[in-house]
Design an enzyme around this catalytic site. Structure first.
Site, short mmCIF file in Angstrom:
data_model
loop_
_atom_site.label_atom_id
_atom_site.label_comp_id
_atom_site.label_asym_id
_atom_site.label_seq_id
_atom_site.Cartn_x
_atom_site.Cartn_y
_atom_site.Cartn_z
N HIS A 208 38.56 32.63 31.19
CA HIS A 208 37.60 33.70 31.74
C HIS A 208 37.01 32.75 32.93
O HIS A 208 35.63 32.60 32.72
CB HIS A 208 36.55 34.43 30.80
N TYR B 244 34.22 49.56 36.63
CA TYR B 244 32.81 49.65 36.72
C TYR B 244 32.44 50.82 37.55
O TYR B 244 31.57 51.55 37.39
CB TYR B 244 32.00 48.50 37.17
N ARG C 166 34.71 41.19 22.13
CA ARG C 166 35.36 40.39 23.06
C ARG C 166 34.73 39.06 23.48
O ARG C 166 33.52 39.18 24.20
CB ARG C 166 36.15 41.24 24.18
N GLU D 124 40.47 39.31 34.39
CA GLU D 124 40.14 39.71 36.09
C GLU D 124 40.84 38.47 37.03
O GLU D 124 39.93 37.82 37.68
CB GLU D 124 38.55 39.80 36.28
N GLU E 245 36.14 46.14 29.88
CA GLU E 245 34.63 45.98 30.38
C GLU E 245 34.43 47.25 30.89
O GLU E 245 35.09 47.90 31.70
CB GLU E 245 34.63 44.78 31.07
N ASN F 191 39.42 46.62 32.93
CA ASN F 191 38.10 46.57 33.31
C ASN F 191 37.65 47.24 34.59
O ASN F 191 38.14 47.25 35.66
CB ASN F 191 37.61 44.98 33.68
C1 NOJ Z 1 33.48 41.14 35.41
C2 NOJ Z 1 33.73 39.94 34.58
O1 NOJ Z 1 34.56 39.80 33.81
C3 NOJ Z 1 32.36 39.45 33.78
O2 NOJ Z 1 32.36 38.01 33.50
C4 NOJ Z 1 31.06 40.00 34.71
O3 NOJ Z 1 29.93 39.49 34.16
C5 NOJ Z 1 31.12 41.41 34.85
N1 NOJ Z 1 32.58 42.03 35.33
C6 NOJ Z 1 29.90 42.10 35.44
O4 NOJ Z 1 30.11 41.56 37.02
#
Ligand code: NOJ
Length: 501
Positions: free
Chosen positions: A147, A332, A102, A192, A399, A330
């Site tokens: 992006h 985390y 990606r 995002e 992500e 995405n």
């Molecule tokens: C979200 C973003 O899409 C990406 O650009 C960023 O580096 C990562 N998360 C980590 O923060």
């Protein structure tokens, strides 16, 4: 049958954190053969060559060159130099064995003025070469059209708060479908969007660093959602029948866990304000009711003549609803959520509109980024919630990743992160029947992490930013991810063969 394993890193980590990950159970079923494993990057974060071969200026070039806002005062001028080293990057991807990569297109590299009046041939050639190199190596391109790197002239003409941006983005999208659509089967319009709008136009925490809390981010989102829908319809009407691809959007969210039973409403409200803000118009139609009600009420108390949240017309609701072929997700980490006693009426802000208070627990293993802690259980809960709330869409995790500060050592925590998160993804697929068809590590390379520059490193590969060559070195997690991709298995041996699942 599902057999569970005790995590192998227990002694290593248990000494440092009182978290219960030391006896975390890893799913020992296998991922299906057609499950996609990949990695991701974005143009501004890796390409460099910021003004080479006719590329125009974008808002990150402007911000890094003219302000002191980046933590280490760095820029993306060279970054990982992927503009020149893309063949080396593809060789790394090939070695990893990934099924997809990606990456994003730099709008200003293709259209230097941002507008479709001038196409930069050298920029087009770069992406054609990259896509060809990927395809020659059997790696599927997943292409993000935007992006975060708005062309500066588009920003100067009003950017995401101008309604005309819908046309400008649509023109750009049509250009890239025409140029690359024959070879691209998976498109993503926006990455995002909440970061573009809330942090770019509300809290001023990202370029273009505009502070217009409680107003700017809603306006930006309104236009961005229309731009997404326009691009989806253009693809659907003009390109789908000949190019046969799929197109969607990447929406991000942590998992929000209620602190107590009484906080379930607050947690759901926060999910709606973060994820539903974008997902509800696209998957269900219109903004979430809770956002419409709360923002209207607070706007009135604040003395506004109308809600700070703009309203879609019935036609717009219908036009935006259904503009997805799958979902890019995405995520985390997780937060605990408590109800904030109704925030005072004063200066408007998105945060006060949500009316919640959130925190992470000290017990959760931290990454180098202050917002990332290892909470794999949140991934499973999030996937189940998305399935339930948005009518069971096909999901690819676009992500997920862990940051170090440059001293990754044996990389055990990153390996633990991938193993436990993937275990929860597998739980979600097998036990909760969530339709997840792929997973994407952020990131292939250490890269320009926006406002914190090069101080937080998410790469599977370390990049030596002090060397002219930007030398890439595999971190130990590369071997783990490689093995997972080859065996489809998260532990040493998987007992059951579920490949036909
Ligand atoms: C979200 C973003 O899409 C990406 O650009 C960023 O580096 C990562 N998360 C980590 O923060």
């Amino acid at each position: 049958m599902r057999v569970l394993f005790v995590l192998v890193f227990s002694c290593l980590l248990a000494t440092c954190f009182a978290d219960d990950l030391d006896d975390y159970e890893i799913n020992n079923n296998t991922f299906s053969e057609d499950f996609l494993f990949g990695t991701a990057t974005s143009a501004y974060q890796v390409e460099g060559a910021w003004d080479e071969d006719g590329k125009g200026e974008n808002i990150w070039d402007r911000l890094t060159h003219t302000t002191e806002l980046i933590k280490d005062k760095s820029t993306g001028d060279i970054a990982c130099d992927s503009y020149h080293k893309y063949k080396e990057d593809v060789a790394l991807l090939k070695d990893l064995g990934v099924s997809h990569y990606r990456f994003s297109l730099s709008w200003s590299r293709i259209l230097p003025t941002g507008f479709a009046n001038k196409v930069n041939t050298a920029g087009v050639t770069y992406y054609k070469n990259l896509i060809k190199e990927l395809k020659d190596n059997d790696i599927e391109p997943f292409v993000t059209i935007f992006h975060w790197d708005t062309p500066q002239p588009i920003h100067d003409a009003g950017g995401w708060t101008s309604e005309f941006v819908v046309d400008w983005f649509a023109d750009y999208a049509r250009v890239v479908f025409e140029l690359f659509g024959e070879d691209v089967k998976y498109w993503l319009t926006f990455n995002e969007p909440k970061q573009t709008c809330h942090e770019g136009y509300g809290s001023a925490k990202k370029a273009p660093a505009i502070s217009s809390p409680g107003v700017g981010e809603y306006l930006c989102t309104h236009n961005l959602l229309k731009a997404h829908a326009r691009a989806w319809h253009i693809y659907d009407e003009e390109f789908r029948s000949t190019q046969n691809g799929k197109i969607s959007i990447v929406i991000d969210t942590p998992w929000y866990e209620p602190a107590t039973e009484d906080d379930e409403d607050a947690a759901e409200r926060k999910r709606q304000f973060v994820f539903g803000w974008y997902a509800n118009p696209i998957f269900n139609g219109d903004y979430p009711e809770i956002m419409k009600t709360r923002i209207a009420e607070r706007s009135e108390l604040e003395g506004f003549g109308e809600s700070r949240l703009p309203a879609f017309t019935k036609d717009e609701i219908d036009y935006i609803k259904g503009t997805y072929d799958y979902l890019g997700l995405n995520s985390y980490s997780s937060y605990m959520v408590k109800t904030d006693p109704e925030p005072d009426i004063g200066s408007p802000s998105w945060d006060d509109d949500t009316g919640i208070y959130e925190y992470q627990l000290d017990d959760w293993i931290p990454a180098a980024s202050d917002w990332v802690r290892v909470t794999p259980w949140g991934m499973r809960k999030l996937l189940a919630w998305v399935k339930k709330t948005y009518n069971n869409p096909a999901i690819i995790i676009t992500e997920n990743g862990f940051s170090d500060d440059g001293t990754y050592g044996d990389d055990a925590t990153r390996i633990l992160y991938y193993q436990t998160y993937l275990s929860n993804v597998l739980d979600a697929i097998i036990e909760d029947e969530v339709n997840v068809f792929g997973y994407t590590v952020w990131s292939l390379l250490d890269n320009m992490e926006w406002m914190v520059g090069y101080t937080e490193k998410f790469g599977l590969y370390q990049v030596d930013f002090s060397s002219k060559n930007r030398t890439r070195t595999a971190k130990p997690s590369v071997d783990y991810y490689k093995k997972v991709i080859q065996t489809r298995c998260l532990v040493d041996t998987c007992e059951t063969d579920t490949k036909k699942r």
